[in-house]
Scaffold this motif. Structure first.
Motif, PDB file in Angstrom:
ATOM      1  N   ILE A  69      11.055  20.378  22.086  1.00  0.00           N
ATOM      2  CA  ILE A  69      10.825  19.308  21.124  1.00  0.00           C
ATOM      3  C   ILE A  69      11.089  18.107  21.966  1.00  0.00           C
ATOM      4  O   ILE A  69      11.775  17.738  22.672  1.00  0.00           O
ATOM      5  CB  ILE A  69      12.081  19.343  19.992  1.00  0.00           C
ATOM      6  CG1 ILE A  69      12.059  20.663  19.503  1.00  0.00           C
ATOM      7  CG2 ILE A  69      12.099  17.948  19.239  1.00  0.00           C
ATOM      8  CD1 ILE A  69      13.223  20.751  18.517  1.00  0.00           C
ATOM      9  N   PRO A  70       9.974  17.351  21.906  1.00  0.00           N
ATOM     10  CA  PRO A  70       9.854  15.803  22.582  1.00  0.00           C
ATOM     11  C   PRO A  70      11.339  14.951  22.392  1.00  0.00           C
ATOM     12  O   PRO A  70      11.560  14.989  21.270  1.00  0.00           O
ATOM     13  CB  PRO A  70       8.883  15.061  22.299  1.00  0.00           C
ATOM     14  CG  PRO A  70       7.824  16.302  21.828  1.00  0.00           C
ATOM     15  CD  PRO A  70       8.748  17.186  21.208  1.00  0.00           C
TER      16      PRO A  70
ATOM     17  N   ARG B  70      10.395  21.891  15.127  1.00  0.00           N
ATOM     18  CA  ARG B  70       9.471  20.701  15.866  1.00  0.00           C
ATOM     19  C   ARG B  70       8.527  20.438  14.916  1.00  0.00           C
ATOM     20  O   ARG B  70       8.202  19.064  15.059  1.00  0.00           O
ATOM     21  CB  ARG B  70       9.096  21.730  16.865  1.00  0.00           C
ATOM     22  CG  ARG B  70       7.886  21.122  17.859  1.00  0.00           C
ATOM     23  CD  ARG B  70       7.073  21.957  18.606  1.00  0.00           C
ATOM     24  NE  ARG B  70       6.007  21.285  19.068  1.00  0.00           N
ATOM     25  CZ  ARG B  70       5.774  20.801  20.158  1.00  0.00           C
ATOM     26  NH1 ARG B  70       6.572  20.536  20.953  1.00  0.00           N
ATOM     27  NH2 ARG B  70       4.360  20.599  20.428  1.00  0.00           N
ATOM     28  N   GLU B  71       7.729  21.196  14.222  1.00  0.00           N
ATOM     29  CA  GLU B  71       6.684  20.905  13.143  1.00  0.00           C
ATOM     30  C   GLU B  71       7.091  19.629  12.332  1.00  0.00           C
ATOM     31  O   GLU B  71       6.594  18.775  11.911  1.00  0.00           O
ATOM     32  CB  GLU B  71       6.109  21.742  12.462  1.00  0.00           C
ATOM     33  CG  GLU B  71       5.301  22.885  13.584  1.00  0.00           C
ATOM     34  CD  GLU B  71       4.921  24.116  13.038  1.00  0.00           C
ATOM     35  OE1 GLU B  71       4.055  24.519  13.305  1.00  0.00           O
ATOM     36  OE2 GLU B  71       5.459  24.405  11.735  1.00  0.00           O
TER      37      GLU B  71
ATOM     38  N   LEU C 246       9.650  17.459  12.731  1.00  0.00           N
ATOM     39  CA  LEU C 246      10.107  16.326  13.687  1.00  0.00           C
ATOM     40  C   LEU C 246       8.664  15.676  13.943  1.00  0.00           C
ATOM     41  O   LEU C 246       8.681  14.721  14.448  1.00  0.00           O
ATOM     42  CB  LEU C 246      10.923  16.602  14.648  1.00  0.00           C
ATOM     43  CG  LEU C 246      12.389  17.222  14.358  1.00  0.00           C
ATOM     44  CD1 LEU C 246      12.719  17.769  15.602  1.00  0.00           C
ATOM     45  CD2 LEU C 246      13.167  15.833  14.086  1.00  0.00           C
ATOM     46  N   SER C 247       7.565  16.323  14.021  1.00  0.00           N
ATOM     47  CA  SER C 247       6.173  15.747  14.596  1.00  0.00           C
ATOM     48  C   SER C 247       6.115  14.596  13.659  1.00  0.00           C
ATOM     49  O   SER C 247       6.173  14.174  12.744  1.00  0.00           O
ATOM     50  CB  SER C 247       5.302  16.722  14.488  1.00  0.00           C
ATOM     51  OG  SER C 247       3.843  16.011  14.657  1.00  0.00           O
ATOM     52  N   PRO C 248       5.479  13.460  14.595  1.00  0.00           N
ATOM     53  CA  PRO C 248       5.104  12.218  13.872  1.00  0.00           C
ATOM     54  C   PRO C 248       4.003  12.189  12.760  1.00  0.00           C
ATOM     55  O   PRO C 248       3.816  11.174  12.250  1.00  0.00           O
ATOM     56  CB  PRO C 248       4.755  11.293  15.162  1.00  0.00           C
ATOM     57  CG  PRO C 248       5.574  11.837  16.434  1.00  0.00           C
ATOM     58  CD  PRO C 248       5.560  13.329  15.835  1.00  0.00           C
ATOM     59  N   THR C 249       3.214  13.457  13.261  1.00  0.00           N
ATOM     60  CA  THR C 249       2.015  13.457  12.367  1.00  0.00           C
ATOM     61  C   THR C 249       2.631  14.373  10.860  1.00  0.00           C
ATOM     62  O   THR C 249       1.718  14.496  10.085  1.00  0.00           O
ATOM     63  CB  THR C 249       1.114  14.341  12.877  1.00  0.00           C
ATOM     64  OG1 THR C 249       1.714  15.686  13.242  1.00  0.00           O
ATOM     65  CG2 THR C 249       0.387  13.555  14.290  1.00  0.00           C
ATOM     66  N   ALA C 250       3.857  14.635  10.939  1.00  0.00           N
ATOM     67  CA  ALA C 250       4.324  15.404   9.595  1.00  0.00           C
ATOM     68  C   ALA C 250       4.142  14.520   8.294  1.00  0.00           C
ATOM     69  O   ALA C 250       4.369  13.281   8.599  1.00  0.00           O
ATOM     70  CB  ALA C 250       5.777  15.953   9.912  1.00  0.00           C
ATOM     71  N   ALA C 251       3.906  15.039   7.111  1.00  0.00           N
ATOM     72  CA  ALA C 251       3.683  14.218   6.016  1.00  0.00           C
ATOM     73  C   ALA C 251       5.106  13.530   5.523  1.00  0.00           C
ATOM     74  O   ALA C 251       4.887  12.571   5.350  1.00  0.00           O
ATOM     75  CB  ALA C 251       3.131  15.150   5.055  1.00  0.00           C
ATOM     76  N   ASP C 252       5.983  14.203   5.840  1.00  0.00           N
ATOM     77  CA  ASP C 252       7.265  13.552   5.393  1.00  0.00           C
ATOM     78  C   ASP C 252       8.353  14.190   6.447  1.00  0.00           C
ATOM     79  O   ASP C 252       8.984  14.907   6.288  1.00  0.00           O
ATOM     80  CB  ASP C 252       8.065  14.071   4.076  1.00  0.00           C
ATOM     81  CG  ASP C 252       9.077  13.282   3.481  1.00  0.00           C
ATOM     82  OD1 ASP C 252       9.442  12.253   4.179  1.00  0.00           O
ATOM     83  OD2 ASP C 252       9.555  13.630   2.603  1.00  0.00           O
ATOM     84  N   PRO C 253       8.444  13.451   7.574  1.00  0.00           N
ATOM     85  CA  PRO C 253       9.214  13.803   8.687  1.00  0.00           C
ATOM     86  C   PRO C 253      10.898  13.848   8.434  1.00  0.00           C
ATOM     87  O   PRO C 253      11.149  12.896   7.744  1.00  0.00           O
ATOM     88  CB  PRO C 253       8.893  13.056   9.700  1.00  0.00           C
ATOM     89  CG  PRO C 253       8.159  11.844   9.162  1.00  0.00           C
ATOM     90  CD  PRO C 253       7.519  12.286   7.949  1.00  0.00           C
ATOM     91  N   ILE C 254      11.714  14.628   8.954  1.00  0.00           N
ATOM     92  CA  ILE C 254      13.053  14.517   8.656  1.00  0.00           C
ATOM     93  C   ILE C 254      13.784  13.563   9.381  1.00  0.00           C
ATOM     94  O   ILE C 254      13.294  13.031  10.154  1.00  0.00           O
ATOM     95  CB  ILE C 254      13.526  16.213   9.068  1.00  0.00           C
ATOM     96  CG1 ILE C 254      13.510  16.246  10.423  1.00  0.00           C
ATOM     97  CG2 ILE C 254      12.903  17.154   8.319  1.00  0.00           C
ATOM     98  CD1 ILE C 254      14.149  17.352  10.993  1.00  0.00           C
ATOM     99  N   ALA C 255      14.908  13.351   8.646  1.00  0.00           N
ATOM    100  CA  ALA C 255      15.698  12.311   9.355  1.00  0.00           C
ATOM    101  C   ALA C 255      17.014  12.897   9.950  1.00  0.00           C
ATOM    102  O   ALA C 255      17.450  13.665   9.108  1.00  0.00           O
ATOM    103  CB  ALA C 255      16.154  11.132   8.276  1.00  0.00           C
ATOM    104  N   LEU C 256      17.357  12.760  10.877  1.00  0.00           N
ATOM    105  CA  LEU C 256      18.681  13.466  11.395  1.00  0.00           C
ATOM    106  C   LEU C 256      19.705  12.349  11.780  1.00  0.00           C
ATOM    107  O   LEU C 256      19.624  11.000  12.252  1.00  0.00           O
ATOM    108  CB  LEU C 256      18.321  13.951  12.808  1.00  0.00           C
ATOM    109  CG  LEU C 256      17.401  15.336  12.805  1.00  0.00           C
ATOM    110  CD1 LEU C 256      16.945  15.743  14.088  1.00  0.00           C
ATOM    111  CD2 LEU C 256      18.045  16.179  12.013  1.00  0.00           C
ATOM    112  N   PRO C 257      20.980  12.683  11.710  1.00  0.00           N
ATOM    113  CA  PRO C 257      22.137  11.598  12.017  1.00  0.00           C
ATOM    114  C   PRO C 257      21.894  11.475  13.464  1.00  0.00           C
ATOM    115  O   PRO C 257      21.699  12.124  14.301  1.00  0.00           O
ATOM    116  CB  PRO C 257      23.176  12.295  11.215  1.00  0.00           C
ATOM    117  CG  PRO C 257      23.184  13.776  11.466  1.00  0.00           C
ATOM    118  CD  PRO C 257      21.744  14.133  11.224  1.00  0.00           C
TER     119      PRO C 257
END
Length: 522
Positions: free
Chosen positions: A292-293, A423-424, A426-437
């Motif tokens: 994961i970058p 990883r998918e 978290l990708s910037p191209t994901a439709a709705d990327p996750i948010a991590l604390p």
């Protein structure tokens, strides 16, 4: 006429004939016969700092190694200076020989130097994460670390934990010297000295300022107001002070006249910013096979905001501790938003009942519990199931029938499946990327795994680092990362919706209907 600077005087001395240089050296020794004298500025400040744990440096060429050796020569009785690998001790040996003018008193086999004034300096290395055990119980009043970002956090904490001396008149201290980390594995240094190094810290500290810390009941560092003992559980704990003193090549008179600064200026970015200016926030390049970058994880943490209400909890990932230094970690996922992670030390979560008691109060909305069911996790699974909770066992070594989003690669096992799916997400191209604390330990956990493509029958498959491999890199278990990753295991059951209590309008409506029926029956 303006007096020449110290750097100009030093440059002029280098141009003198050897006989004149020797005469000046002899005169200086008559004026001050000390074996080693600190340079004015940051090096002197670090030498005289009252902090229990000092971090000195931040950029290349600031006289870091000299400070460690100088302390052993002039201030301490029994010292040890560590490098990560034994081969790196050669530089320490050569520099000490230059300072003393001789190797007399040095035992190269044991890396032990008997110094003037009955002082002793040992040189140590801890190449493997568990090598700290070799130095367990050995008395030292000074412990130095050369290039601290090369060490794991566990190595550092365990090695300084065995500090002791029989002489009450000798001060005990730790000095860590180093540059900014050039990989994710060294990010723990920024967390340990966060008030000085983290620009987002809510209460930043000035260079040389003391801050006081204890380890609380959760096994985590906690800043306290001062040096007064603090009650932790039923025990009074004495806080330890920390500080950071930055230095640069401009502070080193011996290097300013050698062209070393020009060498640092010629480095490519981000190394130039890290080594020349001591910039701890300059970007680091990820290894080619990093799963994961780093920037993806940082972006996920940057888009995180506190939520209230939090929304429906969809899954809770639970990674039980294996005892010792490990922690139990719970990741509460609400759709694509994760709440702050909750952890507990291994000494607290040591069996199935305690694990179930830890998890149950965190659950809501009938969310499924994805639990690592190996070892203590199998007992936790049984007790959680016994409570009637919606539980899904996760065995990382089990096979996976899924493929990546592109439909080209299979997964070697469930562990690869859940991490790659994360990883998918978290990708910037994901439709709705996750948010991590925002959590520096979580950042380290998620950027430590590596991957490779292996053959599975006729197909290509993704295989990632095992938990033991990551432990070897981090020096600790990636508990937080695993708890988050488990929420991405495929085929999780849907949350068990609890019967909803009727609202006041519904209760009023029901009462009206009952009243009418009763009236009609009459």
């Amino acid at each position: 006429m303006q007096a020449p600077s110290a750097a100009e005087l030093l440059q002029r001395m280098h141009s003198l004939p050897p006989a004149q240089t020797a005469a000046i050296d002899a005169l200086l020794m008559e004026l001050d016969p000390s074996i080693w004298v600190p340079q004015p500025g940051p090096q002197t400040l670090a030498l005289n700092s009252p902090a229990d744990i000092v971090f000195y440096g931040g950029s290349a060429g600031g006289g870091k190694t000299d400070l460690l050796l100088g302390l052993a020569l002039t201030q301490q009785e029994r010292s040890i200076v560590f490098r990560r690998e034994a081969v790196q001790l050669i530089g320490l040996e050569e520099r000490m020989t230059e300072i003393l003018g001789t190797r007399d008193g040095y035992n190269g086999q044991d890396h032990l130097w008997r110094l003037p004034g009955k002082r002793v300096l040992e040189l140590g290395s801890v190449q493997r994460p568990e090598d700290w055990v070799k130095y367990q119980g050995r008395p030292h009043d000074f412990k130095g670390f050369d290039e601290i970002t090369h060490f794991t956090e566990l190595q550092f904490r365990t090695l300084i934990g065995w500090m002791r001396t029989d002489n009450p008149h000798v001060r005990q201290r730790v000095v860590a010297a180093g540059n900014p980390p050039t990989s994710a594995e060294g990010e723990w240094v920024k967390r340990f000295w966060a008030p000085w190094l983290d620009p987002q810290h809510p209460n930043p500290a000035k260079p040389g300022e003391l801050r006081w810390y204890i380890v609380n009941a959760k096994g985590e560092d906690q800043e306290v107001p001062g040096a007064e003992p603090v009650l932790v559980g039923d025990e009074m704990v004495q806080p330890k002070s920390r500080t950071f003193i930055p230095s640069r090549v401009d502070d080193n008179l011996f290097l300013t006249s050698t062209g070393y600064k020009a060498t640092l200026q010629a480095l490519p970015e981000p190394l130039r910013s890290q080594m020349l200016r001591g910039d701890f926030n300059a970007g680091t390049s990820d290894p080619v096979w990093q799963l994961i970058p780093t920037e993806w994880v940082k972006a996920a943490q940057a888009r995180w905001t506190e939520r209230e209400p939090k929304g429906v909890m969809t899954v809770l990932g639970f990674d039980p501790s294996r005892g010792g230094q490990d922690k139990s970690s719970a990741a509460r996922r609400h759709g694509n938003w994760f709440d702050r992670l909750v952890t507990a030390p291994g000494a607290v979560i040591k069996d199935g009942p305690s694990a179930a008691a830890f998890v149950a109060p965190l659950l809501r909305d009938g969310a499924v519990v994805a639990v690592d069911s190996i070892g203590i996790g199998s007992s936790a699974l049984d007790f959680l199931t016994g409570l009637g909770l919606n539980v899904h066992p996760v065995v990382g070594s089990e096979g996976s029938s899924l493929m990546d989003a592109a439909g080209q690669l299979r997964f070697r096992n469930k562990r690869a499946e859940m991490y790659w799916r994360m990883r998918e997400a978290l990708s910037p191209t994901a439709a709705d990327p996750i948010a991590l604390p925002p959590d520096s330990e979580l950042l380290g956990d998620l950027t430590a795994p590596r991957y490779k493509v292996v053959t599975m029958g006729r197909d290509a498959a993704i295989q990632i680092s095992s938990k033991d491999d990551i432990r070897a890199v981090l020096g600790r278990s990636p508990d937080k990362g695993d708890s988050v990753a488990m929420t991405f295991v495929a085929d999780l059951p849907m949350p068990k919706a609890k019967p909803r209590e009727p609202g006041w309008r519904e209760r009023l409506s029901q009462r009206t209907v009952i009243s009418r029926r009763s009236h009609m029956a009459e």
